[in-house]
Write a protein that holds these residues in place. Structure first.
Motif, PDB file in Angstrom:
ATOM      1  N   GLY A 255       0.965  -1.262   0.068  1.00  0.00           N
ATOM      2  CA  GLY A 255       0.004  -0.152   0.144  1.00  0.00           C
ATOM      3  C   GLY A 255       0.849   1.466  -0.188  1.00  0.00           C
ATOM      4  N   ALA A 256       1.937   1.166   0.660  1.00  0.00           N
ATOM      5  CA  ALA A 256       2.949   2.269   0.614  1.00  0.00           C
ATOM      6  C   ALA A 256       3.329   2.668  -0.752  1.00  0.00           C
ATOM      7  CB  ALA A 256       4.134   2.216   1.825  1.00  0.00           C
ATOM      8  N   ARG A 257       3.609   1.650  -1.452  1.00  0.00           N
ATOM      9  CA  ARG A 257       4.226   1.753  -2.908  1.00  0.00           C
ATOM     10  C   ARG A 257       3.014   2.304  -3.788  1.00  0.00           C
ATOM     11  NH1 ARG A 257       6.840  -2.975  -1.255  1.00  0.00           N
ATOM     12  NH2 ARG A 257       5.290  -4.452  -2.024  1.00  0.00           N
ATOM     13  N   THR A 258       2.007   2.181  -3.490  1.00  0.00           N
ATOM     14  CA  THR A 258       0.857   2.530  -4.058  1.00  0.00           C
ATOM     15  C   THR A 258       0.744   4.131  -4.078  1.00  0.00           C
ATOM     16  OG1 THR A 258      -0.566   0.686  -4.027  1.00  0.00           O
ATOM     17  CG2 THR A 258      -1.638   2.943  -4.069  1.00  0.00           C
ATOM     18  N   VAL A 259       1.030   4.580  -2.483  1.00  0.00           N
ATOM     19  CA  VAL A 259       1.131   5.993  -2.515  1.00  0.00           C
ATOM     20  C   VAL A 259       2.134   6.738  -3.059  1.00  0.00           C
ATOM     21  CG1 VAL A 259       1.121   7.786  -0.408  1.00  0.00           C
ATOM     22  CG2 VAL A 259      -0.343   5.834  -0.450  1.00  0.00           C
ATOM     23  N   THR A 260       3.393   5.960  -2.878  1.00  0.00           N
ATOM     24  CA  THR A 260       4.544   6.612  -3.282  1.00  0.00           C
ATOM     25  C   THR A 260       4.619   6.791  -4.716  1.00  0.00           C
ATOM     26  OG1 THR A 260       5.839   5.658  -1.577  1.00  0.00           O
ATOM     27  CG2 THR A 260       7.288   6.333  -3.134  1.00  0.00           C
ATOM     28  N   THR A 261       4.157   5.812  -5.511  1.00  0.00           N
ATOM     29  CA  THR A 261       4.135   6.035  -7.085  1.00  0.00           C
ATOM     30  C   THR A 261       3.217   6.909  -7.510  1.00  0.00           C
ATOM     31  OG1 THR A 261       2.345   4.134  -7.143  1.00  0.00           O
ATOM     32  CG2 THR A 261       5.008   3.609  -7.198  1.00  0.00           C
ATOM     33  N   LEU A 262       2.042   7.157  -6.657  1.00  0.00           N
ATOM     34  CA  LEU A 262       0.877   8.309  -7.096  1.00  0.00           C
ATOM     35  C   LEU A 262       1.551   9.430  -6.898  1.00  0.00           C
ATOM     36  CD1 LEU A 262      -1.826   9.035  -8.017  1.00  0.00           C
ATOM     37  CD2 LEU A 262      -2.648   8.736  -5.793  1.00  0.00           C
ATOM     38  N   ALA A 263       2.236   9.815  -5.821  1.00  0.00           N
ATOM     39  CA  ALA A 263       2.954  10.941  -5.450  1.00  0.00           C
ATOM     40  C   ALA A 263       4.015  11.276  -6.568  1.00  0.00           C
ATOM     41  CB  ALA A 263       3.608  10.924  -4.157  1.00  0.00           C
ATOM     42  N   ALA A 264       4.993  10.356  -6.963  1.00  0.00           N
ATOM     43  CA  ALA A 264       5.976  10.571  -7.998  1.00  0.00           C
ATOM     44  C   ALA A 264       5.365  10.676  -9.455  1.00  0.00           C
ATOM     45  CB  ALA A 264       6.564   9.107  -8.016  1.00  0.00           C
ATOM     46  N   GLU A 265       4.069  10.136  -9.794  1.00  0.00           N
ATOM     47  CA  GLU A 265       3.673  10.611 -10.858  1.00  0.00           C
ATOM     48  C   GLU A 265       2.883  11.899 -11.005  1.00  0.00           C
ATOM     49  OE1 GLU A 265       0.490   7.544 -11.303  1.00  0.00           O
ATOM     50  OE2 GLU A 265       1.996   5.864 -11.469  1.00  0.00           O
ATOM     51  N   LEU A 266       2.339  12.229  -9.730  1.00  0.00           N
ATOM     52  CA  LEU A 266       1.752  13.588  -9.606  1.00  0.00           C
ATOM     53  C   LEU A 266       2.841  14.526  -9.738  1.00  0.00           C
ATOM     54  CD1 LEU A 266      -1.243  13.382  -7.373  1.00  0.00           C
ATOM     55  CD2 LEU A 266      -1.181  12.842  -9.700  1.00  0.00           C
ATOM     56  N   ALA A 267       4.042  14.464  -9.031  1.00  0.00           N
ATOM     57  CA  ALA A 267       5.294  15.186  -9.041  1.00  0.00           C
ATOM     58  C   ALA A 267       5.601  15.531 -10.390  1.00  0.00           C
ATOM     59  CB  ALA A 267       6.222  14.828  -8.069  1.00  0.00           C
ATOM     60  N   ALA A 268       5.934  14.358 -11.426  1.00  0.00           N
ATOM     61  CA  ALA A 268       6.067  14.557 -12.763  1.00  0.00           C
ATOM     62  C   ALA A 268       5.257  15.493 -13.452  1.00  0.00           C
ATOM     63  CB  ALA A 268       6.308  13.353 -13.110  1.00  0.00           C
ATOM     64  N   THR A 269       3.936  15.418 -13.186  1.00  0.00           N
ATOM     65  CA  THR A 269       2.864  16.096 -13.938  1.00  0.00           C
ATOM     66  C   THR A 269       3.114  17.461 -13.662  1.00  0.00           C
ATOM     67  OG1 THR A 269       1.391  14.256 -13.864  1.00  0.00           O
ATOM     68  CG2 THR A 269       0.520  16.647 -14.204  1.00  0.00           C
ATOM     69  N   ALA A 270       3.155  17.890 -12.130  1.00  0.00           N
ATOM     70  CA  ALA A 270       3.468  19.220 -11.814  1.00  0.00           C
ATOM     71  C   ALA A 270       4.647  19.738 -12.546  1.00  0.00           C
ATOM     72  CB  ALA A 270       3.546  19.075 -10.163  1.00  0.00           C
ATOM     73  N   ALA A 272       6.055  18.912 -15.148  1.00  0.00           N
ATOM     74  CA  ALA A 272       5.868  19.369 -16.739  1.00  0.00           C
ATOM     75  C   ALA A 272       4.957  20.578 -16.799  1.00  0.00           C
ATOM     76  CB  ALA A 272       4.847  18.130 -17.084  1.00  0.00           C
ATOM     77  N   HIS A 273       4.387  21.165 -15.833  1.00  0.00           N
ATOM     78  CA  HIS A 273       3.751  22.275 -15.875  1.00  0.00           C
ATOM     79  C   HIS A 273       4.136  23.494 -15.244  1.00  0.00           C
ATOM     80  CE1 HIS A 273       0.144  20.622 -18.179  1.00  0.00           C
ATOM     81  NE2 HIS A 273       0.289  19.488 -17.345  1.00  0.00           N
ATOM     82  N   GLY A 274       5.512  23.144 -14.686  1.00  0.00           N
ATOM     83  CA  GLY A 274       6.346  24.326 -14.138  1.00  0.00           C
ATOM     84  C   GLY A 274       5.959  24.489 -12.742  1.00  0.00           C
ATOM     85  N   MET A 275       5.141  23.305 -12.010  1.00  0.00           N
ATOM     86  CA  MET A 275       4.903  23.508 -10.394  1.00  0.00           C
ATOM     87  C   MET A 275       5.793  22.760  -9.777  1.00  0.00           C
ATOM     88  SD  MET A 275       0.826  23.658 -10.917  1.00  0.00           S
ATOM     89  CE  MET A 275       0.733  22.132 -11.454  1.00  0.00           C
ATOM     90  N   ARG A 276       5.647  22.682  -8.468  1.00  0.00           N
ATOM     91  CA  ARG A 276       6.062  21.571  -7.621  1.00  0.00           C
ATOM     92  C   ARG A 276       4.830  20.794  -6.843  1.00  0.00           C
ATOM     93  NH1 ARG A 276       8.311  24.704  -2.933  1.00  0.00           N
ATOM     94  NH2 ARG A 276       6.948  26.320  -3.894  1.00  0.00           N
ATOM     95  N   LEU A 277       5.207  19.643  -6.365  1.00  0.00           N
ATOM     96  CA  LEU A 277       4.145  19.164  -5.651  1.00  0.00           C
ATOM     97  C   LEU A 277       4.629  18.935  -4.138  1.00  0.00           C
ATOM     98  CD1 LEU A 277       1.412  17.127  -6.088  1.00  0.00           C
ATOM     99  CD2 LEU A 277       2.968  15.323  -5.327  1.00  0.00           C
ATOM    100  N   THR A 278       4.227  19.321  -3.045  1.00  0.00           N
ATOM    101  CA  THR A 278       4.500  19.193  -1.864  1.00  0.00           C
ATOM    102  C   THR A 278       3.511  18.188  -0.996  1.00  0.00           C
ATOM    103  OG1 THR A 278       4.990  21.474  -1.684  1.00  0.00           O
ATOM    104  CG2 THR A 278       4.705  20.624   0.394  1.00  0.00           C
ATOM    105  N   PHE A 279       4.000  16.949  -0.698  1.00  0.00           N
ATOM    106  CA  PHE A 279       3.139  15.957   0.167  1.00  0.00           C
ATOM    107  C   PHE A 279       2.924  16.449   1.343  1.00  0.00           C
ATOM    108  CE2 PHE A 279       2.616  12.112   2.458  1.00  0.00           C
ATOM    109  CZ  PHE A 279       1.808  11.404   1.574  1.00  0.00           C
ATOM    110  N   MET A 280       1.727  16.514   1.962  1.00  0.00           N
ATOM    111  CA  MET A 280       1.786  16.961   3.167  1.00  0.00           C
ATOM    112  C   MET A 280       1.416  15.725   4.113  1.00  0.00           C
ATOM    113  SD  MET A 280      -1.282  20.220   2.348  1.00  0.00           S
ATOM    114  CE  MET A 280      -0.907  20.893   4.084  1.00  0.00           C
ATOM    115  N   ASP A 281       2.275  15.700   5.161  1.00  0.00           N
ATOM    116  CA  ASP A 281       2.164  14.562   6.226  1.00  0.00           C
ATOM    117  C   ASP A 281       2.014  15.112   7.574  1.00  0.00           C
ATOM    118  OD1 ASP A 281       2.510  12.566   7.929  1.00  0.00           O
ATOM    119  OD2 ASP A 281       4.588  12.243   7.730  1.00  0.00           O
ATOM    120  N   GLY A 282       0.645  15.317   7.955  1.00  0.00           N
ATOM    121  CA  GLY A 282       0.221  16.146   9.310  1.00  0.00           C
ATOM    122  C   GLY A 282       0.703  15.529  10.702  1.00  0.00           C
ATOM    123  N   GLY A 283       0.565  14.049  10.444  1.00  0.00           N
ATOM    124  CA  GLY A 283       0.890  13.341  11.670  1.00  0.00           C
ATOM    125  C   GLY A 283       2.421  13.055  12.039  1.00  0.00           C
ATOM    126  N   GLY A 284       3.239  13.244  10.987  1.00  0.00           N
ATOM    127  CA  GLY A 284       4.456  12.917  11.167  1.00  0.00           C
ATOM    128  C   GLY A 284       5.214  11.793  11.196  1.00  0.00           C
TER     129      GLY A 284
END
Length: 387
Positions: A255-270, A272-284
């Motif tokens: 399940g963690a790999r599922t989350v990590t790959t999604l974050a990586a894909e969205l970061a790549a999309t970001a 490509a459009h000149g943005m950054r992707l910040t992953f928010m981990d509120g719990g720490g």
């Protein structure tokens, strides 16, 4: 150090651009605004709102105007909040931030969306009994992943600097719904086991990783039945990584790999459009294993990790950042959210000391929560601290 205040689109609409941005620049003295683009249900008190003190936020609502062409034929699509009427707060914010030389971040709640979960239960996580957690979307589901990708692409057209990705992961049992009730004591193990997703997509992902996924599900189901029937059993701790001969731990890691790959894909999309992707981990660190949060992996997948620096003292804020460093997240790859309200700060000096601590550690961005939920005096406290 870059600075920003988190805010709701309704703050901008209710106060008007001159008052809203004037407060951000003249009172708080920050260099940007982090505006909620998709947000969950809530009931909040707004101390300085000119029209209403109490507001209910709609479940899973968008605060921008989606492009219909991008979402044609999709079951999962953002629905604009009725609070924005026929306006587009993100377009207004984009124009104002460009004109005033400010940064615009899109604070986006991805997988905690009760509106879409209730409308499309097959896209929600499922526990070992097949019951769906309807306040959430499962990040392993292909439709959910496509929805997340398109959200990032949509927000790029506003000239956003960074996507602040909240809830880009699984959630536990005790999260996200009003009037949550269970009157018998469940115990932490029962709550944890009820939080793990066994939907067909998660089962398939784990199986592909070599995990006996169905055996894990059957073991969890049997363990839950025993704990739901017997309070003594429910309150007896057991190491989760020993269940199913260690296979449960491997299942959760999938399940963690599922989350990590999604974050990586969205970061790549970001990117490509000149943005950054910040992953928010509120719990720490130490709190996100069952949610699929693998901090060392996510530090390499996303452009940045953001966490909550909610604490009374600068020393406690330092400890929070240090904990991330022990889990592979460097301070220079972080953003930290502080609360300037009296719950965390006894005055500008306290807030200034926390900001100084973050700067000393090398944290490049600090944000403040939350524009509409704080008094104007707390905005003044930010400005005094930054000066």
């Amino acid at each position: 150090m870059e600075t920003s205040v988190l805010a709701f689109a309704t703050d901008l609409l209710d106060e008007g651009a001159d008052t809203f941005f004037g407060n951000l620049t003249d009172r708080a003295g920050v260099g940007g605004v982090t505006l909620a683009s998709v947000y969950h249900e809530a009931r909040d008190v707004f101390p300085h709102n000119p029209h209403r003190v109490l507001r209910y936020l709609e479940p899973g609502a968008a605060y921008f105007r989606p492009d219909p062409a991008r979402w044609a034929g999709r079951r999962l699509a953002p629905l604009p909040s009725t609070a924005i009427g026929d306006r587009d707060p993100f377009a207004e914010a984009a124009e104002e931030t460009r004109r005033r030389g400010l940064k615009l971040h899109a604070w986006t709640v991805f997988c905690h969306n009760d509106r879409l979960g209730f409308a499309h239960p097959d896209c929600a996580p499922a526990n070992a009994f097949g019951d769906r957690h309807l306040t959430e979307l499962c990040p392993a589901n292909p439709e959910v992943r496509a929805y997340c990708h398109t959200l990032v692409e949509e927000l790029a057209r506003y000239g956003v600097d960074a996507i602040r990705a909240e809830s880009l992961h699984f959630h536990g049992l005790a999260h996200g719904y009003h009037h949550e009730r269970y009157f018998e004591q469940l115990g932490p193990v029962t709550e944890a086991l009820l939080s793990i997703c066994f939907c067909p997509h998660c089962l398939a992902a784990a199986t592909a990783a070599g995990v006996p996924a169905e055996r894990v599900r059957d073991t969890v189901r049997a363990e839950l039945r025993a704990r739901l029937a017997d309070e003594a059993r429910a309150l007896t701790p057991v190491p989760l990584d020993e269940l199913a001969g260690g296979a449960l731990a491997a299942y959760v890691d999938a399940g963690a790999r599922t989350v990590t790959t999604l974050a990586a894909e969205l970061a790549a999309t970001a990117t490509a459009h000149g943005m950054r992707l910040t992953f928010m981990d509120g719990g720490g660190p130490g709190t996100g294993w069952l949610s699929g949060i693998d901090l060392p992996a996510l530090a390499g997948a996303a452009h940045q990790i953001e966490t909550l620096g909610y604490a009374r003292t600068p020393e406690a804020v330092r400890e929070k950042v240090a904990a991330f460093a022990l889990h592979g997240v460097r301070p220079q790859d972080m953003a930290v959210i502080l609360r300037p309200m009296s719950s965390d700060c006894d005055g500008p000096a306290n807030l200034a000391a926390k900001i100084s601590t973050l700067r000393e550690l090398g944290v490049p961005e600090v944000e403040f929560y939350n524009y509409g939920l704080m008094r104007l005096s707390s905005l003044d406290r930010i400005g005094a601290a930054l000066r």
